[in-house]
Structures are given as structure tokens and as C-alpha cells.
Design a protein around this motif. Sequence first.
Motif, short mmCIF file in Angstrom:
data_model
loop_
_atom_site.label_atom_id
_atom_site.label_comp_id
_atom_site.label_asym_id
_atom_site.label_seq_id
_atom_site.Cartn_x
_atom_site.Cartn_y
_atom_site.Cartn_z
N VAL A 188 0.98 -1.18 0.06
CA VAL A 188 -0.27 -0.06 -0.10
C VAL A 188 0.91 1.07 0.01
O VAL A 188 1.79 1.31 0.76
CB VAL A 188 -1.03 -0.03 1.25
CG1 VAL A 188 -1.74 1.57 1.21
CG2 VAL A 188 -1.85 -1.10 1.18
N ILE A 246 -1.84 -1.93 -4.13
CA ILE A 246 -2.80 -0.76 -3.76
C ILE A 246 -2.10 0.32 -3.76
O ILE A 246 -1.63 0.72 -2.98
CB ILE A 246 -3.60 -1.19 -2.54
CG1 ILE A 246 -4.04 -2.80 -2.46
CG2 ILE A 246 -4.77 -0.27 -2.38
CD1 ILE A 246 -4.61 -3.15 -1.25
N GLY A 292 -2.99 3.78 -2.49
CA GLY A 292 -4.00 4.39 -1.66
C GLY A 292 -3.39 4.96 -0.51
O GLY A 292 -2.17 4.85 -0.30
N GLU A 335 -6.94 6.53 4.68
CA GLU A 335 -8.28 6.49 4.10
C GLU A 335 -9.34 5.66 4.94
O GLU A 335 -8.82 4.37 5.27
CB GLU A 335 -8.30 5.77 2.70
CG GLU A 335 -9.51 5.60 2.14
CD GLU A 335 -9.57 4.73 0.75
OE1 GLU A 335 -10.27 3.89 0.45
OE2 GLU A 335 -8.48 4.99 0.12
N LEU A 341 -9.72 1.58 4.78
CA LEU A 341 -8.89 0.80 3.77
C LEU A 341 -8.03 -0.32 4.56
O LEU A 341 -7.96 -1.34 4.25
CB LEU A 341 -7.99 1.63 3.30
CG LEU A 341 -6.73 1.04 2.52
CD1 LEU A 341 -7.40 0.14 0.98
CD2 LEU A 341 -5.79 2.10 1.61
N ARG A 369 -9.94 -3.59 5.53
CA ARG A 369 -10.12 -4.49 4.56
C ARG A 369 -8.96 -5.24 4.24
O ARG A 369 -9.05 -6.62 4.12
CB ARG A 369 -10.62 -3.60 3.32
CG ARG A 369 -12.17 -3.09 3.67
CD ARG A 369 -12.51 -2.47 2.18
NE ARG A 369 -11.73 -1.78 1.42
CZ ARG A 369 -11.70 -0.36 1.33
NH1 ARG A 369 -12.62 0.23 2.54
NH2 ARG A 369 -10.98 0.42 1.12
N VAL A 370 -7.66 -4.39 4.31
CA VAL A 370 -6.51 -5.17 3.70
C VAL A 370 -5.89 -6.14 4.83
O VAL A 370 -5.45 -7.05 4.72
CB VAL A 370 -5.47 -4.23 3.32
CG1 VAL A 370 -4.29 -4.78 2.99
CG2 VAL A 370 -6.05 -3.27 2.15
#
Length: 238
Positions: A38, A63, A65, A69, A72, A75-76
Motif C-alpha cells: 500500500v 494498492i 492508496g 483512508e 482501507l 479491509r487489507v
Amino acid sequence: MSLEQLAGKTILVTGAGGLIGSRITGQLRQLGARAISVCKLDAYPPEVYRERFGIDTFNPDFIVGDIAEPGLMNRVITECDYVIHAAALADVAACTRRPLDAIDSNIIGTQHVLDAVATSTRLQRMVFVSSASVYGNGSPRFVEDAAVSPVSVYGNSKVWGEYQTAAMLGKADHSYAIVRYFSVYGEPQVVKENSHSWVVAWFTMRAALGLPLQLNGGGHQIRDLVHVDDIATGTGTR
């Protein structure tokens, strides 16, 4: 932990787009681990990431990003066994010029990572990447077990990250480690515009152009230089 133990594991590397993060992910993949990356990719022009650091933004495990955020990191991290949190506004001069950006990346972003780590039932360990900047100017030199005494916005943010990591994960009985990087060098390091960082890159660039090497502050500074390969290996074993 030995690096071989990471084979077959899934590791999140935040800030994976730069010199250090890309080297860490490269080593992890060579070991047979799945490295999820990320990064905002906002520190260099796009061609630097692509041509010098080998970043492939079409890779589904990369990713583009912002760790700040909302949602985020939650989720990861659900997919991950380990987290190496290296994302930060890591330029001391840039943090001084743009302290609110430093707070957004280094404090708010870190809090999002810690929140996700603290609630994960799968995660085995997190490594928080700090910096020698927590020691300030050193007296008369950097000593690893010296008390922290930051003198910059960047140093302040890293001290906060260290204490917050210990406070949140220690209380939740989550395994974690904190590593403090000293001055990192190694190919394919490039000079950052409007930055005094990467002293080896500055020296080699000026030498290649036939220019004299410029020493600020009278040349009396003492810095411990660590090669990026050693940084990547050391971080992976934490």
C-alpha cells in the motif's frame, strides 16, 4: 524470527513504493511470501517508481492508496499474517514545511493501521518503522539506548508512533516490534527535490557531475549509514 519462516505468509507493507519498501517487498517475494503493498506514490514522479523501483501498479497486490483512508486498513489487514508499517511522510524538511501533512500521514495514518491491527484475529505481529530522528541531534553521537529527544516535526511524529504502538498493542497483548532506521543508502536511491536527505545520493550525483561535495554544518556531523539491503533483511526478521 528467521526470514524463512515468512515463506507462504501474507505480509502487508505500507509505504511500499519507495527505496526501502520496494526492497522489503522484493525480499519477501523471493522468500515465497505474498507481499501486499500500500502506498500513495506521491513522493516521486511516476517514472521513478516504475523505472527505478520496479513498481507495477497493475499487480493486484499493489494498492495505490492512503493508509488514512477510512476502512482501507481494516479491509487489507484481514488477509494478513504480518504488517510492516513503513508508510510516512519521511522527509524531515517536508515535514517541517508541511506539518499538517506530517500529522495526516504519520499520526492519523498510523492510528488507522493500529486500529486495524488491534482488532485483527489473524495477525501474528506488527513491525512499526521508526527513525533515528527520535534521538534529536545526538550527544555527541547517536547511541541506540539513549533517551528520545526529537527536534523536528518528523522526529516528534515518530516518537508518537512508537508510544502509541506500545500503548495500543501492548495493552491488547498483540505482538509487535519497533525498528529505528538510521541513514539508509543504496541503489537505486535518487535525490529528492527540495530535500537534504539521502546524503550518499547527493554526494554521488555531484561527484558524477564533477561538482565539489558540499558539507553543511562544517562537516562535523556523525551519522550511521545502513545499506538498504541490510535494512530490508533486518526488518523482515523482527
